[in-house]
Design a protein around this motif. Structure first.
Motif, PDB file in Angstrom:
ATOM      1  N   GLN A  42     -43.716  84.893  46.791  1.00 16.76           N
ATOM      2  CA  GLN A  42     -42.771  84.344  45.822  1.00 16.76           C
ATOM      3  C   GLN A  42     -41.349  84.325  46.370  1.00 16.76           C
ATOM      4  OE1 GLN A  42     -43.156  86.079  41.929  1.00 16.76           O
ATOM      5  NE2 GLN A  42     -45.365  85.772  41.855  1.00 16.76           N
ATOM      6  N   VAL A  43     -40.955  85.345  47.105  1.00 10.21           N
ATOM      7  CA  VAL A  43     -39.624  85.342  47.716  1.00 10.21           C
ATOM      8  C   VAL A  43     -39.511  84.201  48.728  1.00 10.21           C
ATOM      9  CG1 VAL A  43     -38.037  86.634  49.210  1.00 10.21           C
ATOM     10  CG2 VAL A  43     -39.200  87.795  47.324  1.00 10.21           C
ATOM     11  N   ALA A  44     -40.576  83.983  49.511  1.00 13.50           N
ATOM     12  CA  ALA A  44     -40.561  82.910  50.509  1.00 13.50           C
ATOM     13  C   ALA A  44     -40.453  81.539  49.874  1.00 13.50           C
ATOM     14  CB  ALA A  44     -41.817  82.982  51.376  1.00 13.50           C
ATOM     15  N   MET A  45     -40.843  81.417  48.613  1.00 10.84           N
ATOM     16  CA  MET A  45     -40.743  80.126  47.927  1.00 10.84           C
ATOM     17  C   MET A  45     -39.298  79.667  47.777  1.00 10.84           C
ATOM     18  SD  MET A  45     -43.690  80.526  44.998  1.00 10.84           S
ATOM     19  CE  MET A  45     -43.234  78.997  44.203  1.00 10.84           C
ATOM     20  N   VAL A  46     -38.346  80.585  47.806  1.00 11.71           N
ATOM     21  CA  VAL A  46     -36.941  80.195  47.725  1.00 11.71           C
ATOM     22  C   VAL A  46     -36.571  79.355  48.948  1.00 11.71           C
ATOM     23  CG1 VAL A  46     -34.565  81.014  47.622  1.00 11.71           C
ATOM     24  CG2 VAL A  46     -36.347  82.223  46.354  1.00 11.71           C
ATOM     25  N   GLY A  47     -36.946  79.837  50.140  1.00 10.15           N
ATOM     26  CA  GLY A  47     -36.684  79.077  51.350  1.00 10.15           C
ATOM     27  C   GLY A  47     -37.444  77.771  51.385  1.00 10.15           C
ATOM     28  N   ALA A 234     -40.752  78.135  62.683  1.00 11.67           N
ATOM     29  CA  ALA A 234     -40.819  79.569  63.008  1.00 11.67           C
ATOM     30  C   ALA A 234     -39.662  80.326  62.370  1.00 11.67           C
ATOM     31  CB  ALA A 234     -40.805  79.748  64.523  1.00 11.67           C
ATOM     32  N   SER A 235     -38.475  79.744  62.418  1.00 14.97           N
ATOM     33  CA  SER A 235     -37.306  80.383  61.824  1.00 14.97           C
ATOM     34  C   SER A 235     -37.461  80.533  60.318  1.00 14.97           C
ATOM     35  CB  SER A 235     -36.056  79.568  62.150  1.00 14.97           C
ATOM     36  OG  SER A 235     -34.918  80.085  61.496  1.00 14.97           O
ATOM     37  N   ALA A 236     -37.986  79.482  59.652  1.00 16.35           N
ATOM     38  CA  ALA A 236     -38.164  79.549  58.205  1.00 16.35           C
ATOM     39  C   ALA A 236     -39.169  80.624  57.815  1.00 16.35           C
ATOM     40  CB  ALA A 236     -38.620  78.188  57.681  1.00 16.35           C
ATOM     41  N   ALA A 237     -40.266  80.736  58.581  1.00 20.83           N
ATOM     42  CA  ALA A 237     -41.244  81.789  58.313  1.00 20.83           C
ATOM     43  C   ALA A 237     -40.624  83.165  58.506  1.00 20.83           C
ATOM     44  CB  ALA A 237     -42.454  81.615  59.233  1.00 20.83           C
ATOM     45  N   TYR A 238     -39.831  83.293  59.560  1.00 19.64           N
ATOM     46  CA  TYR A 238     -39.228  84.576  59.918  1.00 19.64           C
ATOM     47  C   TYR A 238     -38.192  85.020  58.883  1.00 19.64           C
ATOM     48  CZ  TYR A 238     -37.024  88.038  63.029  1.00 19.64           C
ATOM     49  OH  TYR A 238     -36.526  89.186  63.582  1.00 19.64           O
ATOM     50  N   PHE A 239     -37.211  84.154  58.648  1.00 21.14           N
ATOM     51  CA  PHE A 239     -36.111  84.538  57.772  1.00 21.14           C
ATOM     52  C   PHE A 239     -36.488  84.477  56.298  1.00 21.14           C
ATOM     53  CE2 PHE A 239     -33.746  83.680  61.651  1.00 21.14           C
ATOM     54  CZ  PHE A 239     -32.883  84.772  61.673  1.00 21.14           C
ATOM     55  N   GLY A 240     -37.583  83.767  55.978  1.00 19.84           N
ATOM     56  CA  GLY A 240     -38.025  83.722  54.597  1.00 19.84           C
ATOM     57  C   GLY A 240     -38.466  85.066  54.062  1.00 19.84           C
ATOM     58  N   VAL A 241     -38.944  85.948  54.950  1.00 18.28           N
ATOM     59  CA  VAL A 241     -39.404  87.274  54.503  1.00 18.28           C
ATOM     60  C   VAL A 241     -38.623  88.409  55.159  1.00 18.28           C
ATOM     61  CG1 VAL A 241     -41.731  86.468  53.947  1.00 18.28           C
ATOM     62  CG2 VAL A 241     -41.237  87.275  56.261  1.00 18.28           C
ATOM     63  N   LEU A 242     -37.653  88.094  56.025  1.00 20.83           N
ATOM     64  CA  LEU A 242     -36.902  89.140  56.714  1.00 20.83           C
ATOM     65  C   LEU A 242     -36.181  90.057  55.737  1.00 20.83           C
ATOM     66  CD1 LEU A 242     -35.952  90.309  59.448  1.00 20.83           C
ATOM     67  CD2 LEU A 242     -33.998  88.734  59.328  1.00 20.83           C
ATOM     68  N   VAL A 243     -35.712  89.493  54.616  1.00 21.61           N
ATOM     69  CA  VAL A 243     -34.991  90.305  53.643  1.00 21.61           C
ATOM     70  C   VAL A 243     -35.853  91.451  53.123  1.00 21.61           C
ATOM     71  CG1 VAL A 243     -35.643  88.820  51.699  1.00 21.61           C
ATOM     72  CG2 VAL A 243     -33.541  90.169  51.573  1.00 21.61           C
ATOM     73  N   LEU A 244     -37.181  91.254  53.034  1.00 15.53           N
ATOM     74  CA  LEU A 244     -38.076  92.324  52.581  1.00 15.53           C
ATOM     75  C   LEU A 244     -38.203  93.433  53.618  1.00 15.53           C
ATOM     76  CD1 LEU A 244     -40.894  90.087  51.068  1.00 15.53           C
ATOM     77  CD2 LEU A 244     -39.309  91.540  49.787  1.00 15.53           C
ATOM     78  N   TRP A 245     -38.062  93.105  54.899  1.00 14.22           N
ATOM     79  CA  TRP A 245     -38.131  94.083  55.984  1.00 14.22           C
ATOM     80  C   TRP A 245     -36.835  94.886  56.074  1.00 14.22           C
ATOM     81  CZ3 TRP A 245     -41.962  95.814  59.034  1.00 14.22           C
ATOM     82  CH2 TRP A 245     -41.657  96.432  60.250  1.00 14.22           C
ATOM     83  N   LEU A 246     -35.731  94.253  55.681  1.00 18.26           N
ATOM     84  CA  LEU A 246     -34.421  94.874  55.893  1.00 18.26           C
ATOM     85  C   LEU A 246     -33.826  95.526  54.660  1.00 18.26           C
ATOM     86  CD1 LEU A 246     -32.638  92.139  58.070  1.00 18.26           C
ATOM     87  CD2 LEU A 246     -33.963  94.108  58.845  1.00 18.26           C
ATOM     88  N   VAL A 247     -34.041  94.968  53.463  1.00 19.44           N
ATOM     89  CA  VAL A 247     -33.259  95.332  52.280  1.00 19.44           C
ATOM     90  C   VAL A 247     -34.125  96.046  51.238  1.00 19.44           C
ATOM     91  CG1 VAL A 247     -31.822  94.468  50.383  1.00 19.44           C
ATOM     92  CG2 VAL A 247     -31.693  93.391  52.642  1.00 19.44           C
ATOM     93  N   GLY A 248     -33.573  97.126  50.677  1.00 13.50           N
ATOM     94  CA  GLY A 248     -34.218  97.808  49.565  1.00 13.50           C
ATOM     95  C   GLY A 248     -34.898  99.100  49.970  1.00 13.50           C
ATOM     96  N   GLU A 249     -35.243  99.894  48.956  1.00 19.57           N
ATOM     97  CA  GLU A 249     -35.851 101.202  49.204  1.00 19.57           C
ATOM     98  C   GLU A 249     -37.227 101.086  49.850  1.00 19.57           C
ATOM     99  OE1 GLU A 249     -35.914 103.454  45.643  1.00 19.57           O
ATOM    100  OE2 GLU A 249     -33.726 103.540  45.432  1.00 19.57           O
ATOM    101  N   GLY A 250     -37.958 100.057  49.523  1.00 21.28           N
ATOM    102  CA  GLY A 250     -39.290  99.907  50.097  1.00 21.28           C
ATOM    103  C   GLY A 250     -39.317  99.190  51.426  1.00 21.28           C
ATOM    104  N   SER A 251     -38.153  98.866  51.979  1.00 22.62           N
ATOM    105  CA  SER A 251     -38.100  98.121  53.233  1.00 22.62           C
ATOM    106  C   SER A 251     -38.205  99.056  54.425  1.00 22.62           C
ATOM    107  CB  SER A 251     -36.801  97.321  53.314  1.00 22.62           C
ATOM    108  OG  SER A 251     -35.686  98.187  53.446  1.00 22.62           O
TER     109      SER A 251
END
Length: 422
Positions: A42-47, A234-251
């Motif tokens: 769902q987050v990737a749907m924004v991109g 490749a960039s869209a796939a990468y940055f579309g979910v990068l925020v989940l890897w970097l941001v938040g307590e569960g990242s």
């Protein structure tokens, strides 16, 4: 701006305002989405929503840019996305905005962006002398980078925390101001030799077909478009979910939203530097080598956050990312503007960008699905591998020097190191 003329100054001002709006929306919308869901798909749907219009509308946008006054197209597109985002901002302020309404607002803004950006790249060569294209594009790319990342990214991080509705309403105001700024450009900005095939859908199809045949018959531009398409997917796939890897307590990294915005600011600082040194890099390495080296650097840097997930290391990585990306971007845009005839520029540019950017919504959606099923590291490693493959593809055909005016048979003048377009 000195030596570039009044019309370019207003065009640059409009680009600076609209790209600040892009920056707030690009970073703010995924951060808003993270407050609504932690689903990678769902987050990737924004991109995907932001880039899907390039796949659907790039070709018609190019035909419109070659038929109409290009300044007017930009003004109408900016006014349209201002209205759509203002409505979404009002919904957010009233507390009724949900993920699906936000996706609709991002989609509307993306549709307008296709028409605005296609017309902007086609109108720029009409505002400056041919020998100043690289300088003018460098300034525009610098403004884009400052707006998208240097100013827009940290501003988005603050707004998400303090005033979420402004993530949508703020860009609306900026797009409206960008539309008004274009009024300062004087003159007509239609193609020198507008299409003569007539009116209606059939005529537009013929004009689009002419552009597609031109692009496909130009070996270097064709390969460049395909390589850019793989890189952007490749960039869209990468940055579309990068925020989940970097941001938040569960990242994995644990950044706050403000830290993510700061990383984007570091990327922007590098990109501004890259836009300023691109001409020097070309003189040192040649156009072909510069393009291959910068794209390869960008591809390999995809590995850093996943192999070395350390917060402080993100910032120097982002700086180098910015330098490499902006240097390559200035080179690619200037090359297209030199190689494509003025009367075809809008349509061939849009055909190029259909291939070059059309894969972005597919990449974003695929990245979300793969992350959901196999995990985020698989997306990051797969994106890096695809990007390296794309660089190898362009390396096979890129000459040291990509320059020279077009002749009537679509070849580049045979100066040393240049490339035949067949």
């Amino acid at each position: 701006m000195a030596g570039l003329g009044r019309s370019f100054t207003y065009l640059w001002s409009s680009a600076a305002l609209s790209n600040l709006g892009d920056g707030v929306l690009k970073v703010g919308a995924p951060l808003l989405a993270v407050t609504m869901t932690r689903s990678p798909a769902q987050v990737a749907m924004v991109g995907a929503a932001a880039t899907l219009p390039w796949l659907l509308l790039a070709l018609p946008a190019g035909a419109v840019a070659d038929r109409m006054d290009r300044r007017r197209v930009m003004a109408l597109a900016n006014a349209g996305r201002a209205g759509g985002l203002a409505a979404a901002g009002a919904l957010a302020a009233s507390g009724v905005l949900n993920l699906w309404l936000m996706l609709l607002a991002v989609l509307v803004a993306g549709v307008a962006e296709v028409f605005a950006d296609t017309a902007a790249q086609a109108v720029l060569p009409m505002t400056v002398p041919p020998d100043r294209l690289a300088a003018a594009n460098g300034r525009v790319v610098g403004a884009q980078t400052v707006g998208n990342d240097f100013a827009g990214a940290p501003l988005a991080g603050v707004l998400v925390t303090l005033l979420p509705a402004a993530v949508l309403a703020g860009p609306a105001l900026l797009y409206g101001a960008a539309a008004l700024s274009l009024a300062g450009m004087r003159g007509r900005f239609r193609a020198t030799r507008p299409p003569s095939a007539g009116r209606g859908a059939g005529a537009m199809r013929r004009e689009i077909g002419e552009a597609l045949r031109y692009l496909w018959g130009h070996r270097f531009l064709r390969t460049l478009a395909v390589s850019a398409g793989v890189l952007n997917a490749a960039s869209a796939a990468y940055f579309g979910v990068l925020v989940l890897w970097l941001v938040g307590e569960g990242s994995r990294v644990g950044l706050e939203p403000g830290g993510y915005g700061l990383m984007m600011t570091a990327l922007a600082a590098g990109a501004v530097a890259g836009s300023l040194v691109s001409e020097r890099a070309v003189r040192l390495l040649g156009e072909g080598r510069t393009l291959v080296v910068m794209w390869m650097i960008s591809a390999l840097l995809y590995l850093v956050p996943v192999l070395l997930p350390v917060a402080w290391l993100l910032y120097p990585t982002a700086v180098v990312w910015g330098v490499a990306g902006a240097t390559a971007n200035v080179l690619v845009i200037s090359t297209r503007q030199r190689l494509i005839p003025a009367e075809l520029l809008g349509r061939v540019n849009s055909a190029y960008r259909l291939i070059g950017m059309g894969g972005m919504p597919v990449g974003a959606a695929l990245g979300g699905v793969v992350a959901e099923v196999a995990g985020l590291p698989v997306v990051f490693l797969g994106s890096a591998a695809a990007a390296v493959a794309a660089v190898c593809l362009i390396w096979r055909v890129a000459p040291v020097r990509i320059s020279g005016p077009l002749t009537s048979d679509h070849t580049v003048d045979p100066t040393p190191g240049s490339l035949s377009a067949h």
